[in-house]
Write an enzyme that holds these catalytic residues in place. Structure first.
Site, PDB file in Angstrom:
ATOM      1  N   CYS A   1      46.939  83.556  34.770  1.00  0.00           N
ATOM      2  CA  CYS A   1      45.644  84.243  34.839  1.00  0.00           C
ATOM      3  C   CYS A   1      44.607  83.493  34.004  1.00  0.00           C
ATOM      4  O   CYS A   1      44.857  83.164  32.848  1.00  0.00           O
ATOM      5  CB  CYS A   1      45.797  85.662  34.324  1.00  0.00           C
ATOM      6  SG  CYS A   1      44.229  86.490  34.057  1.00  0.00           S
TER       7      CYS A   1
ATOM      8  N   ASP B   1      31.707  92.871  29.388  1.00  0.00           N
ATOM      9  CA  ASP B   1      32.160  92.119  28.226  1.00  0.00           C
ATOM     10  C   ASP B   1      31.973  90.618  28.349  1.00  0.00           C
ATOM     11  O   ASP B   1      32.210  89.893  27.387  1.00  0.00           O
ATOM     12  CB  ASP B   1      33.652  92.394  27.969  1.00  0.00           C
ATOM     13  CG  ASP B   1      33.906  93.859  27.656  1.00  0.00           C
ATOM     14  OD1 ASP B   1      32.987  94.516  27.149  1.00  0.00           O
ATOM     15  OD2 ASP B   1      35.021  94.330  27.937  1.00  0.00           O
ATOM     16  N   CYS B   2      31.591  90.121  29.519  1.00  0.00           N
ATOM     17  CA  CYS B   2      31.452  88.675  29.686  1.00  0.00           C
ATOM     18  C   CYS B   2      30.608  88.403  30.923  1.00  0.00           C
ATOM     19  O   CYS B   2      30.278  89.316  31.683  1.00  0.00           O
ATOM     20  CB  CYS B   2      32.821  88.010  29.820  1.00  0.00           C
ATOM     21  SG  CYS B   2      33.732  88.566  31.266  1.00  0.00           S
TER      22      CYS B   2
ATOM     23  N   THR C   1       0.832  66.959  12.950  1.00  0.00           N
ATOM     24  CA  THR C   1       0.099  68.074  12.351  1.00  0.00           C
ATOM     25  C   THR C   1       0.773  69.405  12.655  1.00  0.00           C
ATOM     26  O   THR C   1       0.980  69.766  13.813  1.00  0.00           O
ATOM     27  CB  THR C   1      -1.345  68.098  12.865  1.00  0.00           C
ATOM     28  OG1 THR C   1      -1.953  66.839  12.603  1.00  0.00           O
ATOM     29  CG2 THR C   1      -2.137  69.203  12.181  1.00  0.00           C
TER      30      THR C   1
ATOM     31  N   CYS D   1      41.986  84.262  32.400  1.00  0.00           N
ATOM     32  CA  CYS D   1      41.124  85.070  31.528  1.00  0.00           C
ATOM     33  C   CYS D   1      40.587  84.268  30.349  1.00  0.00           C
ATOM     34  O   CYS D   1      39.384  84.161  30.139  1.00  0.00           O
ATOM     35  CB  CYS D   1      41.887  86.269  30.983  1.00  0.00           C
ATOM     36  SG  CYS D   1      42.775  87.193  32.231  1.00  0.00           S
TER      37      CYS D   1
ATOM     38  N   ASP E   1      49.113  85.472  27.970  1.00  0.00           N
ATOM     39  CA  ASP E   1      47.788  85.757  28.529  1.00  0.00           C
ATOM     40  C   ASP E   1      46.921  86.526  27.537  1.00  0.00           C
ATOM     41  O   ASP E   1      45.810  86.111  27.195  1.00  0.00           O
ATOM     42  CB  ASP E   1      47.940  86.563  29.817  1.00  0.00           C
ATOM     43  CG  ASP E   1      46.599  87.034  30.336  1.00  0.00           C
ATOM     44  OD1 ASP E   1      45.738  86.170  30.591  1.00  0.00           O
ATOM     45  OD2 ASP E   1      46.404  88.257  30.468  1.00  0.00           O
TER      46      ASP E   1
ATOM     47  N   ASP F   1       5.795  65.929  16.599  1.00  0.00           N
ATOM     48  CA  ASP F   1       4.346  65.936  16.428  1.00  0.00           C
ATOM     49  C   ASP F   1       4.097  65.876  14.917  1.00  0.00           C
ATOM     50  O   ASP F   1       4.981  66.212  14.115  1.00  0.00           O
ATOM     51  CB  ASP F   1       3.771  67.214  17.032  1.00  0.00           C
ATOM     52  CG  ASP F   1       2.284  67.355  16.762  1.00  0.00           C
ATOM     53  OD1 ASP F   1       1.576  66.346  16.885  1.00  0.00           O
ATOM     54  OD2 ASP F   1       1.850  68.462  16.418  1.00  0.00           O
TER      55      ASP F   1
ATOM     56  N   ASP G   1       4.085  72.104  18.194  1.00  0.00           N
ATOM     57  CA  ASP G   1       3.568  73.450  17.996  1.00  0.00           C
ATOM     58  C   ASP G   1       3.479  74.246  19.283  1.00  0.00           C
ATOM     59  O   ASP G   1       3.085  75.400  19.271  1.00  0.00           O
ATOM     60  CB  ASP G   1       2.206  73.415  17.298  1.00  0.00           C
ATOM     61  CG  ASP G   1       1.139  72.703  18.126  1.00  0.00           C
ATOM     62  OD1 ASP G   1       1.388  72.438  19.316  1.00  0.00           O
ATOM     63  OD2 ASP G   1       0.069  72.410  17.577  1.00  0.00           O
TER      64      ASP G   1
ATOM     65  N   CYS H   1      31.896  89.571  34.289  1.00  0.00           N
ATOM     66  CA  CYS H   1      31.701  91.000  34.577  1.00  0.00           C
ATOM     67  C   CYS H   1      30.437  91.156  35.414  1.00  0.00           C
ATOM     68  O   CYS H   1      30.401  91.882  36.401  1.00  0.00           O
ATOM     69  CB  CYS H   1      31.537  91.794  33.291  1.00  0.00           C
ATOM     70  SG  CYS H   1      32.838  91.580  32.090  1.00  0.00           S
TER      71      CYS H   1
END
Length: 763
Positions: A413, A23-24, A459, A415, A742, A457, A656, A27
């Site tokens: 914690c 999940d993150c 062109t 988290c 938390d 740039d 480009d 992990c």
């Protein structure tokens, strides 16, 4: 084990697993830490966004692939063997099968000018296939996952316990105790595995200690609440992570599952799209999605390319034009020669690049991660001192201060703090990808919002990249339509860019082009043809002057046009040595260029044009767009200019991706224009897939919105923790509030990050 993975003495094998439940970014760090302690493993790469683990296993190592998979599962994740990179089919990416890679302007031939939670989305069988093109496991619905089932089970036990407490209070404590044991066992098991795998200060460890400690001092109801609310927080985070991935995962479903392959005999047969190979000929009927990247070899149609570029208006595609997998065929049937296999098509590469970007750590995320490594053990030490010092030195009650120490442990914690940055970065990158803003990492996303100067740039970046007719001056009793019609007739057999501009103007004006005969070229000077019985020529003013065909008025007009940075051609009647008119052309600015430059300046940025074109043309374009400029710059000159500007602040280079490569590399952020081509996807730190200057403004806004989101998350995380740390130590709040602080902070931070998925650009 496949043949290429068989372990031989001294050989190494590259192995991959699709991993569910990450999940993150932390992990991924936990898995990487654990695998790094196993003998014989090297080059361990864990991509939490792509849900994939790739590593190299030494041929003489004692570790087996089954042991690696077992270790990943023991950490609380699902794992399923995936094809290794070395087993993927060849992509044919050496450009030998397809057109060269340049940004698309609509004409094929235009190339001249420590967050430590329990991680599990649920049991996934070994035979579950990765999502096509991504190597991911299909995530179940939240109520089907182990996290969801745990929350539902604990909800039932808690409900029963509160019901029993109304009539039989003495028995309710046993039900609360059962809820604690049932809920804490999976977390405690993972905490032990993590401790032996190199991550002793995990949130599982903190929560398990707090819950079991509360149970031992008779606070069963509060201990059950701790476990329940923690499980809810875990589930919320899992759902949020899945939603953040959804926009990217959805891309893979845009490619059809099957394709109609045309055999050499002309017959068609349906085959899986993933089985297509470079060189195959496929039939794409009206209403079908293009099954692979390729080039049209027969037919003409309009394609809706919004899945790739975000552009809602269908684009005309004729023979020789490139097409992208996932595009929707609007009208005509076309035959397409495949130039990229499924694993290397545009959508697959976009998915891969965004996954890599989401997995990379932004500077803020790296700082917070380093901070949490020190913060977590320090908090455990402080919690121990809170528990021990007052009873030992002041004779306070052990149970009171033990309770307060447990509350402090939960509140402190990290988290929400650790999640604050990667959650926002992942959402920002996903939101950008859905708008056609491809950003290659959190570092680039952060940096874009801090820019002081944007160098362009000319062109193909500020301009459309091809000449268009801007002025027509008729002479010798001709009208403007006559001049364009006769010039188009002479140029009808030429492939020169200026000839194409004249022909395009005739077509746009609905002019009928007369027939031409006896076409011939005067090398480097003019094009000749017989039109309506007259020998006509289209050439430069110098050529016309050599024939003494220009009047003083036309010479003056030509000079004025050239001073405006335009290229002038003369339509001549060579039989009479008379000029019939002048046609001026210039590579004009994009329609949205001036508006975008104004908005960039309003955002506090300094726009400047760096071009290798002549000063006259550069000045004309720069004045029209109202920006600073430098002209006649070689690539090395652009590089030195960029390096000089960096002394005054962060600089981005927009180009480009080919001629501007040195400058793109020298800038703090390189941004490529392009319609989903290899150059746009591979050269710079970010790419504007819709080839739109307006999207550059959106990119700045997205970066700044992401940084605001990160700062909000950090304030929320630290603010809530700071408040309740104080109230817990002095005894105002207890375990209930601790776990709410938390879980609540984590949920708020996650939901705040998800808001970025609704990003629609600057208002």
């Amino acid at each position: 084990m496949s043949t290429h993975e068989k372990k031989t003495e001294g050989a190494t094998a590259t192995l991959s697993w699709a991993v569910g439940g990450m999940d993150c970014a932390s992990c991924a760090a936990k898995i990487e830490t654990a695998l790094a302690r196993m003998p014989g493993l090297s080059d361990i790469s864990v991509n939490f966004s792509g849900e994939r683990v790739t590593l190299r296993l030494a041929g003489n190592a004692a570790t087996t692939p089954d042991e690696i998979e077992k270790k990943i599962r023991a950490l609380g994740f699902d794992a399923s063997r995936a094809p290794s990179p070395s087993t993927r089919p060849s992509s044919g990416h050496g450009h030998e099968h397809g057109p060269s890679c340049s940004h698309d302007h609509g004409a094929h031939e235009h190339g001249h000018h420590g967050h430590d939670h329990n991680h599990d989305h649920g049991h996934v069988h070994h035979d579950t296939l990765p999502v096509a093109g991504t190597g991911k496991l299909d995530a179940p619905e939240w109520w089907q996952s182990r996290k969801g089932k745990l929350v539902l089970g604990l909800s039932l036990l808690m409900g029963i316990a509160y019901g029993v407490a109304q009539f039989f209070p003495a028995y309710a404590i046993w039900i609360f105790g059962a809820a604690v044991v049932a809920g804490v066992i999976p977390f405690a098991q993972q905490a032990i595995v993590l401790a032996f795998s190199g991550s002793p200060f995990s949130i599982q460890m903190l929560m398990s200690v707090a819950a079991l400690g509360a149970l031992t001092i008779g606070a069963a109801e509060e201990a059950a609440a701790v476990v329940f609310l923690f499980a809810v927080g875990e589930l919320l985070e899992s759902v949020a992570a899945t939603r953040a991935r959804a926009g990217i995962k959805a891309l893979s479903s845009l490619v059809p599952k099957t394709a109609l392959v045309i055999d050499p005999s002309g017959a068609s047969r349906s085959v899986p799209a993933e089985a297509l190979r470079v060189g195959d000929i496929v039939l794409v009927r009206p209403g079908d999605r293009v099954p692979a990247d390729g080039v049209v070899i027969e037919g003409s149609t309009s394609l809706d390319e919004s899945p790739i570029t975000g552009e809602s208006i269908p684009r005309i595609r004729n023979k020789g034009d490139d097409v992208f997998a996932g595009s929707i065929n609007a009208d005509g049937a076309v035959r397409v020669r495949v130039t990229k296999v499924a694993s290397d098509n545009t959508i697959a590469r976009i998915i891969h690049l965004v996954e890599e970007a989401q997995a990379s750590k932004a500077p803020t995320a790296r700082f917070i991660e380093r901070f949490s490594r020190v913060y977590t053990p320090a908090v455990m030490l402080v919690a121990g001192l809170v528990i021990a010092v007052p009873p030992l030195l002041a004779g306070a009650e052990w149970s009171v201060w033990f309770y307060r120490g447990l509350a402090l442990l939960l509140i402190a914690c990290p988290c929400a703090l650790v999640l604050s940055t990667p959650a926002a970065i992942a959402s920002g990158l996903a939101a950008g990808a859905r708008r056609g803003l491809l950003i290659k990492g959190g570092h680039a996303l952060e940096m874009i919002g801090t820019l002081k100067t944007i160098a362009f740039d000319k062109t193909g970046t500020l301009t459309i990249g091809r000449p268009t007719v801007t002025d027509i001056i008729a002479a010798a009793s001709q009208t403007e339509r006559d001049v364009i019609a006769l010039a188009a007739a002479v140029e009808s057999g030429s492939s020169h860019p200026l000839a194409k501009a004249i022909l395009a103007r005739a077509q746009a004006d609905g002019i009928t082009i007369p027939a031409a005969a006896q076409s011939s070229a005067v090398p480097g000077k003019a094009m000749k043809a017989v039109v309506e019985g007259r020998t006509l020529a289209v050439g430069s003013p110098l050529y016309a002057q050599s024939l003494s065909a220009l009047s003083s008025e036309l010479v003056e007009s030509a000079t004025t046009l050239e001073e405006a940075g335009k290229t002038v051609t003369v339509l001549l009647d060579t039989d009479r040595c008379a000029a019939l008119g002048l046609i001026a052309m210039r590579d004009e600015p994009r329609e949205d260029a001036h508006r975008s430059v104004v908005k960039l300046r309003d955002l506090g940025l300094r726009p400047i044009m760096l071009t290798g074109d002549n000063k006259r043309t550069a000045k004309a374009i720069a004045e029209k767009l109202d920006l600073d400029w430098q002209a006649e710059l070689l690539p090395a000159d652009k590089l030195r200019t960029i390096e000089g500007m960096r002394r005054d602040g962060k600089v981005a280079m927009v180009g480009d991706g080919i001629n501007d490569a040195p400058a793109l590399a020298a800038a703090d952020v390189g941004i490529a224009m392009g319609g989903g081509t290899d150059v746009a996807l591979e050269t710079a730190d970010a790419a504007l897939l819709k080839n739109s200057m307006t999207d550059l403004v959106h990119l700045i806004h997205l970066s700044r919105a992401t940084m605001r989101n990160i700062h909000q998350n950090i304030v929320i995380a630290l603010g809530l923790k700071g408040l309740f740390l104080v109230t817990s130590v002095i005894g105002i709040t207890g375990l209930w509030v601790a776990v709410l602080a938390d879980t609540g902070a984590t949920a708020i931070v996650t939901l705040n990050a998800i808001r970025l998925l609704r990003f629609r650009g600057e208002r």
